[in-house]
Design a protein around this motif. Structure first.
Motif, PDB file in Angstrom:
ATOM      1  N   GLU A 207      -4.778  -4.901  -0.289  1.00 58.37           N
ATOM      2  CA  GLU A 207      -5.904  -4.112  -0.696  1.00 58.37           C
ATOM      3  C   GLU A 207      -5.232  -2.784  -1.695  1.00 58.37           C
ATOM      4  O   GLU A 207      -6.172  -2.727  -2.707  1.00 58.37           O
ATOM      5  CB  GLU A 207      -6.475  -3.052   0.579  1.00 58.37           C
ATOM      6  N   PHE A 208      -4.245  -2.265  -1.455  1.00 57.67           N
ATOM      7  CA  PHE A 208      -3.809  -1.272  -2.562  1.00 57.67           C
ATOM      8  C   PHE A 208      -3.499  -1.972  -3.860  1.00 57.67           C
ATOM      9  O   PHE A 208      -3.683  -1.232  -4.855  1.00 57.67           O
ATOM     10  CB  PHE A 208      -2.512  -0.380  -1.825  1.00 57.67           C
ATOM     11  N   GLU A 209      -2.840  -3.192  -3.728  1.00 52.64           N
ATOM     12  CA  GLU A 209      -2.717  -3.747  -5.316  1.00 52.64           C
ATOM     13  C   GLU A 209      -3.973  -3.820  -6.043  1.00 52.64           C
ATOM     14  O   GLU A 209      -3.922  -3.821  -7.009  1.00 52.64           O
ATOM     15  CB  GLU A 209      -1.884  -5.175  -5.012  1.00 52.64           C
ATOM     16  N   VAL A 210      -5.035  -4.390  -5.128  1.00 50.80           N
ATOM     17  CA  VAL A 210      -6.394  -4.485  -5.670  1.00 50.80           C
ATOM     18  C   VAL A 210      -7.169  -3.348  -6.101  1.00 50.80           C
ATOM     19  O   VAL A 210      -7.595  -3.037  -7.317  1.00 50.80           O
ATOM     20  CB  VAL A 210      -7.218  -5.331  -4.992  1.00 50.80           C
ATOM     21  N   MET A 211      -6.757  -2.501  -5.493  1.00 48.87           N
ATOM     22  CA  MET A 211      -7.352  -1.058  -5.893  1.00 48.87           C
ATOM     23  C   MET A 211      -6.774  -0.370  -7.220  1.00 48.87           C
ATOM     24  O   MET A 211      -7.418   0.380  -7.874  1.00 48.87           O
ATOM     25  CB  MET A 211      -6.870   0.113  -4.541  1.00 48.87           C
ATOM     26  N   LYS A 212      -5.453  -0.597  -7.108  1.00 48.34           N
ATOM     27  CA  LYS A 212      -4.716  -0.400  -8.436  1.00 48.34           C
ATOM     28  C   LYS A 212      -5.481  -0.988  -9.657  1.00 48.34           C
ATOM     29  O   LYS A 212      -5.398  -0.319 -10.876  1.00 48.34           O
ATOM     30  CB  LYS A 212      -3.322  -0.509  -8.555  1.00 48.34           C
TER      31      LYS A 212
END
Length: 299
Positions: A207-212
């Motif tokens: 999730e956090f990688e996609v959010m970035k």
């Protein structure tokens, strides 16, 4: 001695640095009035960090990294309902993951949680000394300085001040802007119908990688935010537990308006919810609205 204050007066990175330098042990509770988080310290090192709305984040992290399967996670969650012990402990005890992989996942959870919290500019914090998290089989310690430095670098690079709402629909705007391979792949998933949450799910990445990547695409003008997507009935019901956890956390902090909002959301989703009506009556009682409290208890 308890330490409390407003995030407008003292930023969260400054609070964390103060606790680290003072080698404090205890729990730091943080809220932006919409969400709630706990950060546990031991001798100035962070040993746990979690958002109340994402109690089983470690399971999602391990799943996205291909370390466990959806069936593994489902089975572990069923066992957790019975044993009431940390999900990570169950995954190790059942032989699904080894302690080293779990340790890496827990560190990732701490980093992701703190990066999310660092975007909260308004809210409150409260530190209670000598409070420990639920005992766990795998124990980790993370140096706050390392996370603070990485967060400063990341936020400067992305020029980010907030994370997009997970229910917000993303709309493609300009496919001709310069994008790297990862950005181009995420851009291809954005169709003007999917929400942030659905784009994350469709990507298969953390999730956090996609959010970035989404933040980067927003900054470049490749995409824009649309309206909030209306939740399906299934998703609404799935979030009842999230609202209950948040409501209880707000109630414990004596943030009665915020607690009432979360419990009222439960009742709006399921008017017959026993826990929703009970907690709502408890809030009304604490607010000295006794007639309304009694009415809710009779439901």
């Amino acid at each position: 001695m308890a330490i409390m204050g407003s995030l407008k007066e003292m930023s969260l990175p400054d609070v964390i640095q103060m606790l680290a330098l003072g080698k404090k042990t205890g729990v730091l509770s943080v809220t932006n009035r919409e969400n709630f988080a706990y950060i546990y310290f031991e001798d100035g090192k962070i040993i746990e960090a979690r958002l109340v709305s994402k109690e089983n984040r470690i399971g999602e992290i391990l799943l996205k990294n291909g370390i466990i399967t959806e069936e593994d996670l489902k089975r572990a969650l069923e066992i957790q309902k019975e044993k009431k012990i940390p999900l990570g402990d169950i995954l190790v005890e059942e032989g699904i993951v080894d302690e080293e992989k779990l340790r890496d996942g827990l560190k990732k959870q701490i980093e992701e949680t703190l990066f999310t919290l660092f975007t909260w500019e308004d809210g409150y914090f409260n530190f209670e000394p000598e409070v420990y998290p639920q005992e766990k089989r795998v124990h980790i310690q993370v140096n706050p300085e390392d996370i603070l430095l990485e967060a400063a670098r990341l936020f400067d690079e992305l020029k980010v001040t907030r994370l997009p709402d997970r229910d917000m629909i993303l709309i493609p705007e300009n496919p001709d802007v310069e994008m790297d391979e990862k950005e181009r792949r995420i851009f291809s998933l954005i169709d003007g119908k999917r929400s942030v949450e659905e784009v994350v799910a469709a990507s298969g990445d953390e999730e956090f990688e996609v959010m970035k990547v989404i933040i980067s695409l927003l900054g470049k003008g490749a995409i824009r935010e649309g309206e909030k997507k209306k939740l399906t009935r299934e998703k609404e019901l799935a979030r009842i537990g999230e609202h209950e956890n948040l409501g209880i956390a707000f109630l414990e902090m004596d943030m009665l308006d915020e607690a009432e909002r979360e419990f009222r959301r439960i009742v709006e989703i399921d008017p017959s919810s026993l826990s929703g009506n009970f907690y709502l009556s408890l809030v009304k009682f604490r607010k000295k609205e006794y007639e309304e409290a009694e009415r809710l208890l009779k439901k």
